[in-house]
Design an enzyme around this catalytic site. Structure first.
Site, PDB file in Angstrom:
ATOM      1  N   SER A   1       0.796  -1.240   0.000  1.00 40.39           N
ATOM      2  CA  SER A   1       0.000   0.000   0.000  1.00 40.39           C
ATOM      3  C   SER A   1       0.823   1.281   0.000  1.00 40.39           C
ATOM      4  CB  SER A   1      -0.943   0.022   1.204  1.00 40.39           C
ATOM      5  OG  SER A   1      -2.085  -0.727   0.912  1.00 40.39           O
TER       6      SER A   1
ATOM      7  N   TYR B   1      -2.136  -2.981 -10.988  1.00 39.71           N
ATOM      8  CA  TYR B   1      -2.189  -2.719  -9.547  1.00 39.71           C
ATOM      9  C   TYR B   1      -1.308  -3.702  -8.768  1.00 39.71           C
ATOM     10  CZ  TYR B   1      -4.059  -2.454  -4.795  1.00 39.71           C
ATOM     11  OH  TYR B   1      -4.175  -2.344  -3.432  1.00 39.71           O
TER      12      TYR B   1
HETATM   13  N1  GLN Z   1      -1.608  -5.259  -2.428  1.00 40.89           N
HETATM   14  C1  GLN Z   1      -2.316  -5.180  -1.189  1.00 40.89           C
HETATM   15  C2  GLN Z   1      -3.823  -5.349  -1.397  1.00 40.89           C
HETATM   16  O1  GLN Z   1      -4.365  -4.810  -2.287  1.00 40.89           O
HETATM   17  C3  GLN Z   1      -2.018  -3.876  -0.527  1.00 40.89           C
HETATM   18  C4  GLN Z   1      -2.782  -3.707   0.748  1.00 40.89           C
HETATM   19  C5  GLN Z   1      -1.997  -3.044   1.837  1.00 40.89           C
HETATM   20  O2  GLN Z   1      -0.785  -2.940   1.817  1.00 40.89           O
HETATM   21  N2  GLN Z   1      -2.747  -2.641   2.846  1.00 40.89           N
HETATM   22  O3  GLN Z   1      -4.456  -6.037  -0.671  1.00 40.89           O
END
Ligand code: GLN
Length: 309
Positions: free
Chosen positions: A65, A193
């Protein structure tokens, strides 16, 4: 500056290292489950030097994230605020990062902010580029300039592992597509993503990214501007209000540094006027934040009086 306090950083790591036992590594993305939960590392960059406090500060991990602040900055550079904020809001949710509930309970259906998954997916959708490869290359180049590290790339194993299991994120995208927030191919967006989330760094890279935000977008050599100060300000404001998901309020009180966490256990901190902090501690609390990493930031903030409040 802080470099003279290298030993103090080591001491603080020792003080809070026990908290790694109180968390668990993320395993909903299978490739993240292999991380060593007892790791805790920090690097601080102040424009001159990095000071590392633990042997593992060279260990590499994925942004997860934390990438949300970088895609937000790039989307704002690509389109300006008016278009970006027509697709995503500016308010904290108080819900977990992957929640779908407010997409349904708020009208019009628009993700509340760019730091939750729904909002980040809507923002990633805006990144300019004719293909996923081109978008990713643009994002990678941005991250390379922010960190001053030309070798930064993404971890294809982690990206694939998330892509194959990201059905909750898929459902967020389908929901938003139905409501006109997102157009185009869902799988292509998921591909971009998950690769964006799998960009790999170490604490030093992260500290430099934090520094670029802290200095309002100035590059390390101070001669070029990577991001306009207004965009850096928007990004840092979101870091304060939403950067630690639904723990952002408590974090603002206890630490008071604009920061963004990821489920890999990374945290980037941007102390206004010139200090970037990169932390890695993969043992997470139930909200998805590094338990010991947050304790370490709390100790650093208290000792050097870094709270912005
Ligand atoms: N790639 C992760 C997701 O989409 C990122 C989430 C996170 O770091 N909180 O679930």
């Amino acid at each position: 500056m802080l470099c003279q306090y290298k030993n103090e950083l080591k001491e603080m790591i020792e003080e809070v290292k026990g908290f790694t036992n109180q968390g668990k590594v993320a395993d909903y993305i299978p490739a993240l489950a292999d991380a060593n939960s007892s790791t805790l590392a920090v690097a601080i960059f102040n424009g001159n030097d990095t000071c590392f406090s633990a042997g593992q500060s060279n260990e590499r991990f994925t942004l997860q994230s934390i990438s949300k602040v970088l895609t937000l900055a790039l989307a704002l550079m690509d389109h300006g605020g008016e278009l970006v904020f027509s697709k995503v809001g500016m308010e904290p949710t108080g819900d977990p990062f992957n929640s779908i509930i407010k997409l349904e309970s708020h009208a019009p259906s628009k993700p509340l902010n760019p730091m939750i998954n729904a909002g980040a997916l809507a923002v990633s959708h805006l990144i300019k580029g004719a293909s996923t490869e081109e978008k990713l290359e643009r994002l990678l180049n941005f991250v390379r300039r922010l960190s001053g590290n030309d070798s930064i790339t993404y971890n294809s194993e982690v990206a694939k592992s998330e892509f194959e299991t990201a059905d909750l994120n898929r459902s967020l995208v389908y929901f938003m597509k139905q409501h006109g927030v997102i157009t185009g191919n869902v799988e292509d967006l998921l591909d971009f993503y998950t690769k964006q989330c799998a960009i790999e760094v170490d604490c030093h890279d992260l500290a430099k990214i934090g520094y670029a935000l802290a200095t309002d977008g100035a590059a390390m050599n101070q001669e070029e501007e990577i991001m306009n100060p207004y965009i850096a300000r928007i990004v840092k404001t979101f870091m304060v209000t939403c950067g630690m998901y639904n723990a952002s309020g408590e974090f603002a009180i206890k630490v008071g540094i604009p920061a963004k966490s990821g489920v890999s256990g990374g945290i980037v901190g941007a102390v206004p006027n010139g200090m970037g902090i990169g932390i890695y501690g993969p043992a997470l609390d139930e909200k998805g934040n590094s338990v010991a990493g947050m304790k370490l930031l709390e100790a650093i903030s208290a000792r050097y009086r870094l709270s912005i409040f």
